[in-house]
Design a protein around this motif. Structure first.
Motif, mmCIF file in Angstrom:
data_model
loop_
_atom_site.group_PDB
_atom_site.id
_atom_site.type_symbol
_atom_site.label_atom_id
_atom_site.label_comp_id
_atom_site.label_asym_id
_atom_site.label_seq_id
_atom_site.Cartn_x
_atom_site.Cartn_y
_atom_site.Cartn_z
ATOM 1 N N PHE A 74 1.571 15.079 7.483
ATOM 2 C CA PHE A 74 1.996 14.179 6.409
ATOM 3 C C PHE A 74 1.234 14.462 5.117
ATOM 4 N N GLU A 75 -0.079 14.655 5.223
ATOM 5 C CA GLU A 75 -0.876 14.927 4.030
ATOM 6 C C GLU A 75 -0.483 16.258 3.397
ATOM 7 N N GLY A 76 -0.198 17.249 4.237
ATOM 8 C CA GLY A 76 0.238 18.546 3.714
ATOM 9 C C GLY A 76 1.551 18.420 2.961
ATOM 10 N N TRP A 77 2.469 17.607 3.517
ATOM 11 C CA TRP A 77 3.753 17.383 2.834
ATOM 12 C C TRP A 77 3.533 16.680 1.503
ATOM 13 N N ARG A 78 2.651 15.703 1.482
ATOM 14 C CA ARG A 78 2.414 14.960 0.250
ATOM 15 C C ARG A 78 1.805 15.865 -0.828
ATOM 16 N N ASP A 79 0.882 16.735 -0.413
ATOM 17 C CA ASP A 79 0.299 17.687 -1.365
ATOM 18 C C ASP A 79 1.357 18.660 -1.881
ATOM 19 N N SER A 83 -5.764 -8.169 -1.311
ATOM 20 C CA SER A 83 -4.458 -8.202 -1.949
ATOM 21 C C SER A 83 -4.425 -7.171 -3.078
ATOM 22 N N GLY A 84 -3.291 -6.506 -3.216
ATOM 23 C CA GLY A 84 -3.154 -5.502 -4.264
ATOM 24 C C GLY A 84 -3.686 -4.144 -3.876
ATOM 25 N N CYS A 85 -4.187 -3.996 -2.639
ATOM 26 C CA CYS A 85 -4.671 -2.694 -2.176
ATOM 27 C C CYS A 85 -3.521 -1.703 -2.157
ATOM 28 N N SER A 86 -3.732 -0.533 -2.737
ATOM 29 C CA SER A 86 -2.678 0.482 -2.817
ATOM 30 C C SER A 86 -2.878 1.534 -1.752
ATOM 31 N N VAL A 87 -1.779 1.967 -1.161
ATOM 32 C CA VAL A 87 -1.870 3.001 -0.130
ATOM 33 C C VAL A 87 -2.336 4.328 -0.714
ATOM 34 N N SER A 88 -2.193 4.491 -2.032
ATOM 35 C CA SER A 88 -2.667 5.724 -2.664
ATOM 36 C C SER A 88 -4.187 5.834 -2.613
ATOM 37 N N ALA A 89 -4.857 4.677 -2.411
ATOM 38 C CA ALA A 89 -6.315 4.678 -2.266
ATOM 39 C C ALA A 89 -6.743 4.941 -0.838
ATOM 40 N N LEU A 90 -5.748 5.086 0.055
ATOM 41 C CA LEU A 90 -6.048 5.299 1.471
ATOM 42 C C LEU A 90 -5.347 6.545 1.981
ATOM 43 N N PRO A 91 -5.797 7.728 1.566
ATOM 44 C CA PRO A 91 -5.195 8.939 2.115
ATOM 45 C C PRO A 91 -5.446 9.017 3.610
ATOM 46 N N SER A 92 -4.657 9.825 4.291
ATOM 47 C CA SER A 92 -4.817 9.930 5.743
ATOM 48 C C SER A 92 -6.156 10.541 6.112
ATOM 49 N N ALA A 93 -6.631 11.453 5.279
ATOM 50 C CA ALA A 93 -7.913 12.074 5.542
ATOM 51 C C ALA A 93 -8.921 11.570 4.520
ATOM 52 N N LYS A 94 -10.195 11.598 4.878
ATOM 53 C CA LYS A 94 -11.207 11.093 3.974
ATOM 54 C C LYS A 94 -11.283 11.970 2.736
ATOM 55 N N GLY A 95 -11.222 11.370 1.603
ATOM 56 C CA GLY A 95 -11.323 12.110 0.352
ATOM 57 C C GLY A 95 -12.037 11.272 -0.675
ATOM 58 N N ALA A 96 -11.758 11.530 -1.955
ATOM 59 C CA ALA A 96 -12.354 10.746 -3.023
ATOM 60 C C ALA A 96 -11.703 9.364 -3.035
ATOM 61 N N MET A 106 -4.363 5.732 10.438
ATOM 62 C CA MET A 106 -3.645 4.848 11.361
ATOM 63 C C MET A 106 -2.361 4.313 10.732
ATOM 64 N N LEU A 107 -2.337 4.129 9.418
ATOM 65 C CA LEU A 107 -1.093 3.766 8.748
ATOM 66 C C LEU A 107 -0.055 4.869 8.936
ATOM 67 N N THR A 108 -0.501 6.111 8.817
ATOM 68 C CA THR A 108 0.416 7.245 8.988
ATOM 69 C C THR A 108 0.948 7.313 10.412
#
Length: 328
Positions: A77-82, A127-140, A32-34
């Motif tokens: 977006f995820e494909g571009w980031r990869d 607070s301090g939550c990083s977007v890198s911990a929230l990929p668009s698709a479910k992952g690790a 949803m952020l994406t």
């Protein structure tokens, strides 16, 4: 209202803010952020003279099965980031293949970070939550994974889109063209009864015949009037997401079989029991949102878990019809 209070304190379009709040509630914040960032920026999909047909073909082969321009932005977006992580040449090749703007995708990436900070400011994420911990698709995921555990469930994402984009919705309708002329499929905007068509650049262009009449709905962000009224971007949903997340007033009609949304959208519940149960389930969804809004830091997992499972199971039982797809 508590919802209006939080929306007013988020410096973005009201629909975008509402979409993000529901993304937290429904545990699918990453995608949803994406999508919210893409709707606030211009589309990452661009037209390149002489390559339009090639790009349309590549996009529809890769993302067309989603029947959604909004959901297509997530894997794009995820494909571009990869690809970017594999070097500039890989990024350039990926963007050329699908007709994507690298500059726009970088702006979307920055906007995701900003939106996450806004959610932290109003207390909806730690607070301090990083977007890198929230990929668009479910992952690790790390300990914040609960925010994103439904990221890989398109049916849940469609519900959240419905919460954010309603009442921007058009119904799929179909009429007989008479003997020897087959049927004609068209769209009618629920808000103003405009007769609409899907924009030729949309992932849904050319797929109206696959959509279920009366039970199929197209959510849209932009409606443009040129030679005709075009839905610039759209997502196909069935009746269940509209009833449970569409906002507005939900009532059981006097005949006890039909359900009325905002007094003018009429849905066939088939039986009185079904109509009443849908209304009760909608009440629980609204109650959960109010609980979270009243206290953003509250842990509503105990209530949210069974409710989300019930919604997901209902959508699963509805099958293709639940997603607005026409049975062959």
């Amino acid at each position: 209202t508590p919802l209006g209070f939080h929306l007013a304190h988020m410096p973005m379009d009201v629909r975008t803010a509402k979409m993000l709040l529901y993304g937290v509630l429904m545990r699918c914040l990453g995608p949803m952020l994406t999508i919210a960032a893409c709707l606030s920026e211009k589309s990452p999909f661009v037209r390149i003279f002489g390559r339009e047909d090639v790009h349309k073909k590549e996009r529809r082969e890769e993302f067309g099965n989603l029947r959604s321009d909004h959901l297509a932005m997530v894997p794009a977006f995820e494909g571009w980031r990869d690809a970017r992580n594999n070097g500039r040449e890989a990024e350039r090749s990926y963007c050329e293949r699908y007709g994507l703007s690298s500059n726009t995708l970088q702006a979307i990436s920055s906007l995701r970070e900003r939106y996450l900070r806004h959610l932290a400011d109003v207390g909806f994420v730690p607070s301090g939550c990083s977007v890198s911990a929230l990929p668009s698709a479910k992952g690790a995921l790390d300990s914040l994974g609960q925010l994103n555990e439904n990221a890989g469930k398109p049916e849940i994402l469609r519900c959240v889109l419905c919460a954010g984009l309603y009442p921007n919705i058009a119904q799929v309708q179909r009429i007989s063209g008479g003997k020897g002329y087959g049927t004609k499929t068209f769209l009618v905007s629920a808000a103003d009864l405009d007769k609409c068509v899907v924009h030729p650049g949309s992932m849904n262009a050319g797929h109206l015949q696959e959509m279920q009449a009366n039970h199929g709905w197209l959510l849209y962000h932009k409606k443009l009037l040129t030679s005709r009224v075009f839905l610039h971007d759209s997502t196909l949903v069935g009746s269940i997401p509209v009833l449970l997340f569409g906002g507005g007033d939900l009532q059981v009609a006097k005949d006890r079989r039909h359900i009325l949304l905002d007094g003018n959208l009429r849905f066939d519940g088939m039986r009185e029991e079904t109509a009443v149960l849908v209304k009760l389930l909608r009440r629980e969804v609204d109650r959960l949102l109010l609980l979270k809004i009243a206290d953003p830091a509250a842990d509503v997992a105990r209530t949210a878990g069974p409710l989300l499972e019930a919604v997901a199971e209902l959508l699963r039982l509805e099958g293709a019809r639940g997603g607005g797809v026409r049975k062959c």
